[in-house]
Design a protein around this motif. Structure first.
Motif, PDB file in Angstrom:
ATOM      1  N   GLY A  63       0.815  -1.202   0.000  1.00  0.00           N
ATOM      2  CA  GLY A  63       0.000   0.000   0.000  1.00  0.00           C
ATOM      3  C   GLY A  63       0.849   1.253   0.000  1.00  0.00           C
ATOM      4  O   GLY A  63       1.996   1.234   0.447  1.00  0.00           O
ATOM      5  N   GLN A  64       0.267   2.325  -0.523  1.00  0.00           N
ATOM      6  CA  GLN A  64       0.879   3.647  -0.471  1.00  0.00           C
ATOM      7  C   GLN A  64      -0.229   4.644  -0.185  1.00  0.00           C
ATOM      8  O   GLN A  64      -1.362   4.465  -0.636  1.00  0.00           O
ATOM      9  CB  GLN A  64       1.546   4.011  -1.803  1.00  0.00           C
ATOM     10  N   LEU A  65       0.089   5.674   0.582  1.00  0.00           N
ATOM     11  CA  LEU A  65      -0.917   6.706   0.842  1.00  0.00           C
ATOM     12  C   LEU A  65      -0.277   8.057   1.036  1.00  0.00           C
ATOM     13  O   LEU A  65       0.928   8.172   1.240  1.00  0.00           O
ATOM     14  CB  LEU A  65      -1.816   6.339   2.019  1.00  0.00           C
ATOM     15  N   ASN A  91      -4.934   9.351  12.454  1.00  0.00           N
ATOM     16  CA  ASN A  91      -4.587   9.358  11.033  1.00  0.00           C
ATOM     17  C   ASN A  91      -5.789   9.319  10.105  1.00  0.00           C
ATOM     18  O   ASN A  91      -5.727   9.837   8.994  1.00  0.00           O
ATOM     19  CB  ASN A  91      -3.691   8.159  10.698  1.00  0.00           C
ATOM     20  N   ARG A  92      -6.864   8.690  10.524  1.00  0.00           N
ATOM     21  CA  ARG A  92      -7.991   8.373   9.636  1.00  0.00           C
ATOM     22  C   ARG A  92      -8.477   9.578   8.815  1.00  0.00           C
ATOM     23  O   ARG A  92      -8.678   9.469   7.619  1.00  0.00           O
ATOM     24  CB  ARG A  92      -9.151   7.792  10.425  1.00  0.00           C
ATOM     25  N   HIS A  93      -8.643  10.711   9.444  1.00  0.00           N
ATOM     26  CA  HIS A  93      -9.194  11.875   8.736  1.00  0.00           C
ATOM     27  C   HIS A  93      -8.132  12.670   7.977  1.00  0.00           C
ATOM     28  O   HIS A  93      -8.466  13.590   7.245  1.00  0.00           O
ATOM     29  CB  HIS A  93      -9.956  12.779   9.706  1.00  0.00           C
ATOM     30  N   ASN A  94      -6.875  12.290   8.135  1.00  0.00           N
ATOM     31  CA  ASN A  94      -5.801  12.984   7.427  1.00  0.00           C
ATOM     32  C   ASN A  94      -5.424  12.310   6.116  1.00  0.00           C
ATOM     33  O   ASN A  94      -4.701  12.888   5.317  1.00  0.00           O
ATOM     34  CB  ASN A  94      -4.563  13.088   8.315  1.00  0.00           C
ATOM     35  N   VAL A  95      -5.889  11.088   5.910  1.00  0.00           N
ATOM     36  CA  VAL A  95      -5.543  10.367   4.686  1.00  0.00           C
ATOM     37  C   VAL A  95      -6.231  11.038   3.507  1.00  0.00           C
ATOM     38  O   VAL A  95      -7.442  11.187   3.482  1.00  0.00           O
ATOM     39  CB  VAL A  95      -5.927   8.876   4.785  1.00  0.00           C
ATOM     40  N   GLN A  96      -5.427  11.454   2.542  1.00  0.00           N
ATOM     41  CA  GLN A  96      -5.962  12.126   1.361  1.00  0.00           C
ATOM     42  C   GLN A  96      -6.214  11.134   0.229  1.00  0.00           C
ATOM     43  O   GLN A  96      -7.257  11.165  -0.401  1.00  0.00           O
ATOM     44  CB  GLN A  96      -4.998  13.209   0.898  1.00  0.00           C
ATOM     45  N   LYS A  97      -5.254  10.295  -0.046  1.00  0.00           N
ATOM     46  CA  LYS A  97      -5.373   9.274  -1.086  1.00  0.00           C
ATOM     47  C   LYS A  97      -4.650   8.029  -0.599  1.00  0.00           C
ATOM     48  O   LYS A  97      -3.647   8.125   0.098  1.00  0.00           O
ATOM     49  CB  LYS A  97      -4.746   9.733  -2.397  1.00  0.00           C
ATOM     50  N   ALA A  98      -5.167   6.879  -1.014  1.00  0.00           N
ATOM     51  CA  ALA A  98      -4.530   5.609  -0.672  1.00  0.00           C
ATOM     52  C   ALA A  98      -4.623   4.685  -1.881  1.00  0.00           C
ATOM     53  O   ALA A  98      -5.596   4.732  -2.636  1.00  0.00           O
ATOM     54  CB  ALA A  98      -5.211   4.987   0.545  1.00  0.00           C
ATOM     55  N   PHE A  99      -3.602   3.853  -2.035  1.00  0.00           N
ATOM     56  CA  PHE A  99      -3.520   2.953  -3.179  1.00  0.00           C
ATOM     57  C   PHE A  99      -3.099   1.563  -2.715  1.00  0.00           C
ATOM     58  O   PHE A  99      -2.302   1.433  -1.780  1.00  0.00           O
ATOM     59  CB  PHE A  99      -2.490   3.472  -4.192  1.00  0.00           C
ATOM     60  N   VAL A 100      -3.614   0.536  -3.393  1.00  0.00           N
ATOM     61  CA  VAL A 100      -3.255  -0.862  -3.119  1.00  0.00           C
ATOM     62  C   VAL A 100      -3.087  -1.585  -4.452  1.00  0.00           C
ATOM     63  O   VAL A 100      -3.596  -1.145  -5.479  1.00  0.00           O
ATOM     64  CB  VAL A 100      -4.325  -1.575  -2.262  1.00  0.00           C
ATOM     65  N   HIS A 101      -2.389  -2.714  -4.424  1.00  0.00           N
ATOM     66  CA  HIS A 101      -2.246  -3.521  -5.635  1.00  0.00           C
ATOM     67  C   HIS A 101      -3.563  -4.226  -5.960  1.00  0.00           C
ATOM     68  O   HIS A 101      -4.264  -4.677  -5.063  1.00  0.00           O
ATOM     69  CB  HIS A 101      -1.171  -4.595  -5.433  1.00  0.00           C
ATOM     70  N   ASP A 102      -3.847  -4.343  -7.234  1.00  0.00           N
ATOM     71  CA  ASP A 102      -4.969  -5.156  -7.703  1.00  0.00           C
ATOM     72  C   ASP A 102      -4.415  -6.563  -7.917  1.00  0.00           C
ATOM     73  O   ASP A 102      -3.756  -6.843  -8.922  1.00  0.00           O
ATOM     74  CB  ASP A 102      -5.549  -4.590  -8.998  1.00  0.00           C
ATOM     75  N   MET A 103      -4.688  -7.452  -6.977  1.00  0.00           N
ATOM     76  CA  MET A 103      -4.095  -8.784  -6.999  1.00  0.00           C
ATOM     77  C   MET A 103      -4.722  -9.697  -8.047  1.00  0.00           C
ATOM     78  O   MET A 103      -4.236 -10.806  -8.265  1.00  0.00           O
ATOM     79  CB  MET A 103      -4.154  -9.409  -5.606  1.00  0.00           C
ATOM     80  N   ALA A 104      -5.742  -9.240  -8.738  1.00  0.00           N
ATOM     81  CA  ALA A 104      -6.318 -10.028  -9.829  1.00  0.00           C
ATOM     82  C   ALA A 104      -5.432  -9.959 -11.076  1.00  0.00           C
ATOM     83  O   ALA A 104      -5.539 -10.825 -11.944  1.00  0.00           O
ATOM     84  CB  ALA A 104      -7.720  -9.532 -10.166  1.00  0.00           C
TER      85      ALA A 104
END
Length: 176
Positions: A63-65, A91-104
């Motif tokens: 993940g990256q955020l 942290n929850r309300h400070n996250v602007q964008k988050a990314f994860v791998h598409d494992m499919a």
């Protein structure tokens, strides 16, 4: 009347011009922030923001955020570590964008850097049989059907982004 035409209208025109410039600058700043907030390749030797492990040494989705007040992106060795950061109330309300791998569309052992998707739109499988960097992790997918297919094959429960909370993360560690 002549006074109005020569003295008031130029002021009005100047105000319109100033407002237009302010809006343009504001839009440009937003676009710059958006352009900067994109995933980057994880280099060998880079450490997980949460646990300090070398990210590239381990299998499973990463993940990256981006978070308010922190310059640059935060990289995580697993989706579990990323969500452990996200569910922290500080942290929850400070996250602007988050990314994860598409494992499919990427191999489990070495996820491809070109397969990141928006974490808020992704689907997750917890309680499955595959291992991540520190054991149990959330398998991430761009499409809900891919998550269900993975759960059918590997076991586990399908969740969306908003269903992932501290209780869900704790339940993962109890299963393994």
């Amino acid at each position: 009347m002549r006074y109005l035409l020569t003295n008031i209208f130029p002021v009005r025109g100047l105000l319109v011009l100033l407002v237009s410039i302010a809006l343009l600058v504001s839009c440009t700043k937003d676009k710059q922030v958006t352009m900067v907030q994109q995933v980057v390749a994880i280099e060998s030797g880079e450490e997980c923001h949460l646990c300090g492990m070398i990210i590239a040494n381990y299998p499973g989705p990463k993940g990256q955020l981006f978070s308010k007040g922190i310059v640059g992106n935060l990289k995580f060795c697993s989706t579990r570590d990323m969500f452990a950061f996200i569910v922290d109330p500080e942290n929850r309300h400070n996250v602007q964008k988050a990314f994860v791998h598409d494992m499919a569309v990427t191999p489990w052992d070495h996820p491809d850097e070109e397969t990141y998707v928006d974490a808020r739109k992704a689907w997750y499988v917890i309680g499955h049989s595959k291992q991540g960097s520190m054991g149990a992790t959330l398998a991430s997918f761009a499409r809900e059907q891919d998550a269900w297919n993975f759960a059918d094959a590997e076991g586990g429960e399908v969740l969306d982004y908003d269903q992932i909370n501290l209780q869900a993360l704790v339940s993962m560690t109890r299963r393994h």
